[in-house]
Design a protein around this motif. Structure first.
Motif, PDB file in Angstrom:
ATOM      1  N   ARG A 143      31.134  56.467  52.077  1.00 10.38           N
ATOM      2  CA  ARG A 143      30.665  56.533  53.336  1.00 10.38           C
ATOM      3  C   ARG A 143      31.631  55.643  54.148  1.00 10.38           C
ATOM      4  N   ALA A 144      31.837  54.411  53.551  1.00 11.82           N
ATOM      5  CA  ALA A 144      32.618  53.312  54.338  1.00 11.82           C
ATOM      6  C   ALA A 144      34.025  53.894  54.593  1.00 11.82           C
ATOM      7  N   ALA A 145      34.592  54.334  53.542  1.00  8.76           N
ATOM      8  CA  ALA A 145      35.765  54.738  53.611  1.00  8.76           C
ATOM      9  C   ALA A 145      36.126  55.966  54.753  1.00  8.76           C
ATOM     10  N   TYR A 146      35.219  56.868  54.645  1.00  5.50           N
ATOM     11  CA  TYR A 146      35.341  58.002  55.641  1.00  5.50           C
ATOM     12  C   TYR A 146      34.889  57.538  57.205  1.00  5.50           C
ATOM     13  N   ASN A 147      34.222  56.362  57.292  1.00  7.06           N
ATOM     14  CA  ASN A 147      33.898  55.420  58.685  1.00  7.06           C
ATOM     15  C   ASN A 147      35.114  54.761  58.955  1.00  7.06           C
ATOM     16  N   GLY A 148      36.150  54.619  57.896  1.00  9.84           N
ATOM     17  CA  GLY A 148      37.328  53.667  58.486  1.00  9.84           C
ATOM     18  C   GLY A 148      37.154  52.200  58.311  1.00  9.84           C
ATOM     19  N   TRP A 149      36.038  51.813  57.542  1.00 10.71           N
ATOM     20  CA  TRP A 149      35.782  50.272  57.300  1.00 10.71           C
ATOM     21  C   TRP A 149      37.013  49.722  56.570  1.00 10.71           C
ATOM     22  N   ASP A 150      37.399  48.675  56.968  1.00 11.21           N
ATOM     23  CA  ASP A 150      38.410  47.774  55.977  1.00 11.21           C
ATOM     24  C   ASP A 150      37.734  47.049  55.037  1.00 11.21           C
ATOM     25  N   ASN A 151      38.454  46.348  54.152  1.00 11.33           N
ATOM     26  CA  ASN A 151      37.968  45.733  53.157  1.00 11.33           C
ATOM     27  C   ASN A 151      36.968  44.515  53.371  1.00 11.33           C
ATOM     28  N   GLU A 152      37.447  43.949  54.715  1.00  9.81           N
ATOM     29  CA  GLU A 152      36.914  42.587  55.046  1.00  9.81           C
ATOM     30  C   GLU A 152      35.373  43.443  55.671  1.00  9.81           C
ATOM     31  N   ARG A 153      35.164  44.320  56.108  1.00  4.53           N
ATOM     32  CA  ARG A 153      33.922  44.849  56.869  1.00  4.53           C
ATOM     33  C   ARG A 153      33.061  45.084  55.658  1.00  4.53           C
ATOM     34  N   VAL A 154      33.729  45.908  54.579  1.00  2.00           N
ATOM     35  CA  VAL A 154      32.759  46.154  53.195  1.00  2.00           C
ATOM     36  C   VAL A 154      32.341  44.936  52.868  1.00  2.00           C
ATOM     37  N   ALA A 155      33.340  43.907  52.486  1.00  3.33           N
ATOM     38  CA  ALA A 155      32.846  42.564  52.007  1.00  3.33           C
ATOM     39  C   ALA A 155      31.466  42.072  52.764  1.00  3.33           C
ATOM     40  N   GLN A 156      31.724  41.721  53.947  1.00  2.58           N
ATOM     41  CA  GLN A 156      30.630  41.182  54.662  1.00  2.58           C
ATOM     42  C   GLN A 156      29.171  42.368  54.523  1.00  2.58           C
ATOM     43  N   ALA A 157      29.516  43.556  54.488  1.00  2.11           N
ATOM     44  CA  ALA A 157      28.328  44.567  54.504  1.00  2.11           C
ATOM     45  C   ALA A 157      27.525  44.190  53.061  1.00  2.11           C
ATOM     46  N   PHE A 158      28.231  44.146  52.291  1.00  2.00           N
ATOM     47  CA  PHE A 158      27.730  44.041  50.634  1.00  2.00           C
ATOM     48  C   PHE A 158      27.796  42.711  50.084  1.00  2.00           C
ATOM     49  N   ASN A 159      28.143  41.597  50.753  1.00  5.05           N
ATOM     50  CA  ASN A 159      28.405  40.315  50.314  1.00  5.05           C
ATOM     51  C   ASN A 159      29.162  40.055  49.269  1.00  5.05           C
ATOM     52  N   VAL A 160      30.150  40.775  49.062  1.00  6.80           N
ATOM     53  CA  VAL A 160      31.275  40.510  48.076  1.00  6.80           C
ATOM     54  C   VAL A 160      32.365  40.111  48.626  1.00  6.80           C
ATOM     55  N   SER A 161      33.288  39.835  47.687  1.00  8.66           N
ATOM     56  CA  SER A 161      34.792  39.148  48.073  1.00  8.66           C
ATOM     57  C   SER A 161      35.650  40.404  48.562  1.00  8.66           C
ATOM     58  N   THR A 162      36.561  40.035  49.440  1.00 11.35           N
ATOM     59  CA  THR A 162      37.538  41.126  49.851  1.00 11.35           C
ATOM     60  C   THR A 162      38.329  41.910  48.825  1.00 11.35           C
ATOM     61  N   GLN A 163      38.648  40.996  47.948  1.00 14.14           N
ATOM     62  CA  GLN A 163      39.055  41.496  46.721  1.00 14.14           C
ATOM     63  C   GLN A 163      38.143  42.538  45.702  1.00 14.14           C
ATOM     64  N   PHE A 164      36.950  42.156  45.837  1.00 20.40           N
ATOM     65  CA  PHE A 164      36.134  43.230  44.979  1.00 20.40           C
ATOM     66  C   PHE A 164      35.746  44.386  46.058  1.00 20.40           C
ATOM     67  N   ALA A 165      35.676  44.288  47.259  1.00 21.90           N
ATOM     68  CA  ALA A 165      35.729  45.537  48.160  1.00 21.90           C
ATOM     69  C   ALA A 165      36.836  46.132  48.139  1.00 21.90           C
ATOM     70  N   GLN A 166      37.963  45.732  47.915  1.00 26.52           N
ATOM     71  CA  GLN A 166      39.279  46.565  47.646  1.00 26.52           C
ATOM     72  C   GLN A 166      39.167  47.143  46.403  1.00 26.52           C
ATOM     73  N   MET A 167      38.736  46.751  45.463  1.00 29.47           N
ATOM     74  CA  MET A 167      38.422  47.307  44.053  1.00 29.47           C
ATOM     75  C   MET A 167      37.574  48.728  44.017  1.00 29.47           C
ATOM     76  N   GLN A 168      36.690  48.364  44.896  1.00 30.28           N
ATOM     77  CA  GLN A 168      35.504  49.407  45.020  1.00 30.28           C
ATOM     78  C   GLN A 168      36.063  50.461  46.041  1.00 30.28           C
ATOM     79  N   MET A 169      36.810  50.169  47.047  1.00 29.85           N
ATOM     80  CA  MET A 169      37.444  51.081  48.142  1.00 29.85           C
ATOM     81  C   MET A 169      38.726  51.856  47.417  1.00 29.85           C
ATOM     82  N   LYS A 170      39.332  51.633  46.586  1.00 33.02           N
ATOM     83  CA  LYS A 170      40.501  52.106  46.183  1.00 33.02           C
ATOM     84  C   LYS A 170      40.472  53.898  45.968  1.00 33.02           C
ATOM     85  N   GLY A 171      39.479  54.192  45.198  1.00 30.39           N
ATOM     86  CA  GLY A 171      39.333  55.641  45.022  1.00 30.39           C
ATOM     87  C   GLY A 171      38.746  56.375  46.426  1.00 30.39           C
TER      88      GLY A 171
END
Length: 190
Positions: A143-171
């Motif tokens: 959902r975040a990918a289809y909404n155009g969220w960057d790694n920083e926004r995902v990290a903030q929303a889920f309280n994870v690091s930007t590296q962790f967000a990037q790992m989850q957002m790749k696919g």
């Protein structure tokens, strides 16, 4: 252990805490839910850990490990490295919970003679995948990918690091990009 099974397990664990796929999970609350106590290295002083051992793991070798799931009789505890950033500690706790929830057995020593962790790469891969599903489920990442969220926004929303967000957002990000191109091509051609 299939990814589908681990996704369902993560969904069940999130539901047990009363949170949806699109809300941040508190791994410490999930530990509490399962009766897994979490200790910092410094807190081990009250259990008789030497100052040298605490110094070794909090200052000298701080980068070599983040957390460990430790058997204590039939129970399990997690020891975490409190010198790391809170987002890293959260992902480390979720990773160790992955081992716990997947009921990975302990096969020998946690540390080798060189003081480095001993591990089974297949079990580590499973625990990493499950920790990702616990903290940023694939459905939320899509959902975040289809909404155009960057790694920083995902990290903030889920309280994870930007590296962790990037790992989850790749696919999911690749899927969203392909879908957008396909939609744009269909609109131009149609």
């Amino acid at each position: 252990m299939t990814q589908k099974y681990m996704q369902e397990l993560a969904r069940d664990e999130r539901a047990s805490l009363g949170i949806s796929d699109h809300e941040p999970l508190d791994p410490y609350a999930l530990c509490e839910e399962h009766g897994v106590r979490v200790y910092t290295v410094e807190s081990l002083r009250s259990f008789g850990a030497s100052s040298e051992a605490i110094l070794h793991f909090t200052s000298l070798s701080t980068a070599t490990w983040s957390a460990a799931l430790v058997p204590v009789g039939s129970a399990r505890i997690i020891i975490e490295n409190e010198t790391h950033a809170p987002v890293r500690r959260r992902s480390s706790i979720a990773h160790e919970l992955g081992h716990f929830l997947l009921e990975h057995e302990f096969n020998g020593a946690l540390l080798g003679e060189d003081h480095k962790r001993q591990f089974d790469p297949a079990k580590e891969k499973q625990a990493t995948y499950l920790s990702g599903e616990l903290l940023v489920p694939e459905v939320a990442a899509r959902r975040a990918a289809y909404n155009g969220w960057d790694n920083e926004r995902v990290a903030q929303a889920f309280n994870v690091s930007t590296q962790f967000a990037q790992m989850q957002m790749k696919g999911p990000r690749v899927m969203a990009t392909r879908a957008a191109k396909k939609y744009a091509t269909a609109r131009v051609g149609g």
